[in-house]
Write an enzyme that holds these catalytic residues in place. Structure first.
Site, short mmCIF file in Angstrom:
data_model
loop_
_atom_site.label_atom_id
_atom_site.label_comp_id
_atom_site.label_asym_id
_atom_site.label_seq_id
_atom_site.Cartn_x
_atom_site.Cartn_y
_atom_site.Cartn_z
N ARG A 81 32.44 38.82 37.87
CA ARG A 81 33.20 40.06 38.32
C ARG A 81 32.44 41.30 38.85
O ARG A 81 32.38 42.14 38.21
CB ARG A 81 34.34 40.38 37.40
CG ARG A 81 35.36 39.09 37.04
CD ARG A 81 36.36 39.46 36.51
NE ARG A 81 37.66 38.54 37.21
CZ ARG A 81 38.76 38.69 36.81
NH1 ARG A 81 39.19 39.22 35.62
NH2 ARG A 81 39.94 37.80 37.38
N GLN A 122 33.71 39.79 44.75
CA GLN A 122 35.07 40.00 44.72
C GLN A 122 35.82 39.26 45.62
O GLN A 122 36.99 38.58 45.36
CB GLN A 122 35.30 41.47 45.37
CG GLN A 122 35.67 42.38 43.90
CD GLN A 122 36.16 43.69 44.44
OE1 GLN A 122 36.05 44.13 45.63
NE2 GLN A 122 36.77 44.29 43.44
N ASP A 161 36.56 35.93 44.24
CA ASP A 161 37.18 35.72 42.98
C ASP A 161 38.45 35.00 42.74
O ASP A 161 39.46 35.44 43.04
CB ASP A 161 37.37 37.08 42.61
CG ASP A 161 37.76 37.43 41.03
OD1 ASP A 161 38.34 36.29 40.43
OD2 ASP A 161 38.11 38.46 40.48
N SER A 181 41.46 36.31 40.51
CA SER A 181 42.23 37.37 41.03
C SER A 181 43.03 36.87 42.17
O SER A 181 44.31 37.21 41.97
CB SER A 181 41.21 38.32 41.36
OG SER A 181 40.65 39.12 40.36
N TYR A 203 37.55 48.21 29.22
CA TYR A 203 37.76 47.45 28.08
C TYR A 203 37.48 48.10 26.90
O TYR A 203 36.39 48.20 26.47
CB TYR A 203 37.10 45.95 28.36
CG TYR A 203 37.61 45.12 29.34
CD1 TYR A 203 38.35 44.01 29.13
CD2 TYR A 203 37.14 45.38 30.66
CE1 TYR A 203 39.13 43.39 30.02
CE2 TYR A 203 37.91 44.62 31.65
CZ TYR A 203 38.65 43.38 31.54
OH TYR A 203 39.09 42.52 32.21
#
Lengths: 381, 381
Positions: free
Chosen positions: A122, A127, A130, A133, A230
């Site tokens: 990621r 992107q 991905d 996603s 996170y």
């Protein structure tokens, strides 16, 4: 350079790994593109559409992989499906490697190089590749459509001559890509939307979509909220307080959509049987994690379970329920990655095994499983 | 005064004629309310919910009507279902009288007074009793939900890292209550919405919801547009030009929802087989008029037909697919009418046969069919 696009064999898989748009681009890279007969039909793409884009259609399943340099698929192909591919050919799909080490070893035996799109790092550069996603976004949308189809009431408030239909109360558990799209879609449909996540930093995102964040907002929460990203795990005391708040919140909801996944591990249980039983008859739960064991205690993969009048929806492959959109995005993810594996001047496959994308996604090479996480199963014939 | 609420016998009928809320109101009018066991279950209402509101539950189907002064149902009951009701009792439901004169005659034979809710005049005083509007509104919403569930792509435009998912193109044919709600719901979901209607005056309503009106806007149209309301029929020349425009428009749509009904007559055919065949594979047609013969040439009642990859959805009783909301509004429509039939001081049924609502909806009285439009079938034993 021959690039082959497989037809999917799983009856629940309506997606396809190429579209006429990506076929044109592959042709532009100097490739011969061969599409297996009927591969696109469940995504609304006819063989003639692929042909118009420059592809050849192969009707015999056993011939599709022959002499291919690249094989594109949605799900991990069987060894039979890639039989006859050139040594060193790239086989690119969602490989579902966890727990399937024996299958990986078989693919290694074909001396092809298998790449798992879902292991794409990621990072900014990747992107556009991905798949987690791109597919989760559609799954989040589709979860709300499925909920609105299963729910016996309207989502928006309706003011009518005969009285007011109240807006549905929708609760989204887990605020990743799928959860955010679910929030946005439920809001579009006029529902009263709340959401929660173990990461306090997601509160801001939830509120930016016009939904309310459900959390015990004590000092510990506020500290975690500003630490961003996170965050570290919350204390046991906090988790207990939060669980109690969520349980009482669920009892008042019409629709609950759960989206919590942990890569490579079973999905966390978020909704217990007791919580299901606290909901009104006619309420709907959508469990987007059902293929990984489920976030909802009574959910069953591939079934709609009715318990005390509450529907618990466990559809498989929810992104695939929007096959046409899902294929369009997946095919673009694939081609973006494939472009990094091709020498554009020589028009040949030229895998740079030092590239971090290749390192992260590459599972097999020269007859062996080479990925650190899955090396356990060695090459098998 | 005993008021009985029947359980529906049609397997496609999930609605119920009373809710706990309306039971409370009926009790307030001085009535004893008896609800047939399980009547509300498909609308998410338990027998216990009715009991909590003051109703008695009757488990034996043959006893439900006994000594009743009022019988409430969603669909026209059979003679067996109303057996034992008092002479002169009011039986109120959606009676579907057109073409069912023999059934009406049988009901007349029971010496009850049957009222057809769908014949309620469209006057201000009766708006709150207008079941056609309350149910059409929900059908229009549900048609869009059904379309979004059948369509293999997302409705809203989505800008993602892998590229843009285009917004769906949705065309609504017929701009009554259902059509307007369909426009509003498709707009909510982010579709590009167009609509048409034979009444040019509806253009303004369509535009007020943010959709585009599709019409040949020549002088004839502009004159008709300002004349308002239910305008006179357009010329043959105009109709031909408009048909051509609509046909070419349909070929470019992803979703078409048809809602055109003419009371007491077959639905007009709006979409021909050739138009269906002009649409892209994966497109979806929803025919809300399928129970009246359908607006779409290939539609089949109760089925999803797939023709050249185009889905033609002919669900029955579309409002009933939102049973809980539909029941809530229908029950309110019913009670608003019932209140006009009751002497609130004496707490008895007191039908004023001179009232225009009673005249418009009353089908049977004293053993005979009394409604002007259905007198053909005389009283039968």
């Amino acid at each position: 350079m021959r690039i082959s696009v497989l037809s999917e064999t799983d009856p629940n898989e309506g997606r396809v790994a190429a579209t006429p748009e990506t076929v044109k681009k592959l042709k532009g890279l100097g490739a011969d593109v061969v599409v297996q007969k009927g591969a696109g039909i469940r995504s609304g793409i006819l063989d003639a559409d692929y042909e118009a884009a420059g592809a050849t259609i192969e009707g015999t399943a056993s011939k599709i992989a022959a002499k291919s340099d690249v094989i594109l698929a949605v799900r991990r192909p069987t060894v039979a499906q890639i039989d006859g591919a050139n040594v060193g050919a790239a086989v690119i799909s969602i490989m579902d490697p966890y727990g399937n080490e024996a299958e990986l070893a078989k693919i290694a035996g074909t001396k092809t190089s298998a790449f798992a799109m879902e292991l794409m790092p990621r990072i900014t550069r990747a992107q556009v590749m991905d798949v987690l996603s791109s597919q989760a976004n559609l799954a989040g949308y589709r979860a709300v459509i499925d909920a609105s189809a299963e729910y016996g009431r309207a989502f928006p408030m309706m003011m009518t001559a005969a009285g007011t239909v109240p807006a549905a109360r929708v609760f989204i558990m887990g605020v990743g890509v799928a959860g955010l799209q679910a929030i946005a879609t439920a809001r579009r449909l006029g529902a009263i939307v709340t959401a929660t996540d173990v990461r306090p930093a997601t509160k801001e995102q939830v509120e930016s979509l016009g939904a309310k964040f459900i959390a015990v907002e004590d000092d510990e929460f506020k500290q975690a909220e500003t630490s961003g990203g996170y965050a570290k795990e919350m204390s046991k005391e906090y988790q207990a307080k939060q669980a109690e708040l969520v349980a009482s919140h669920i009892a008042k909801q019409d629709v609950v959509i759960t989206t919590a996944l942990i890569p490579g591990r079973p999905a966390p249980k978020l909704v217990t049987k007791a919580m299901v039983e606290s909901m009104k008859p006619g309420s709907v739960l959508i469990d987007l994690a059902v293929e990984r064991g489920g976030n909802v205690e009574l959910a069953k993969a591939g079934e709609v379970v009715i318990h005390n009048g509450v529907k618990i929806v466990g559809h498989l492959n929810v992104a695939g329920r929007l096959a046409a959109s899902a294929s369009a995005l997946y095919a673009k993810n694939l081609i973006a990655f494939l472009e990094t594996l091709i020498d554009k001047e020589k028009k040949t496959l030229a895998i740079n095994w030092d590239d971090e994308l290749v390192k992260a996604t590459g599972l097999t090479r020269d007859g062996a499983v080479v990925h650190d996480q899955f090396k356990g199963g060695s090459s098998a014939k």
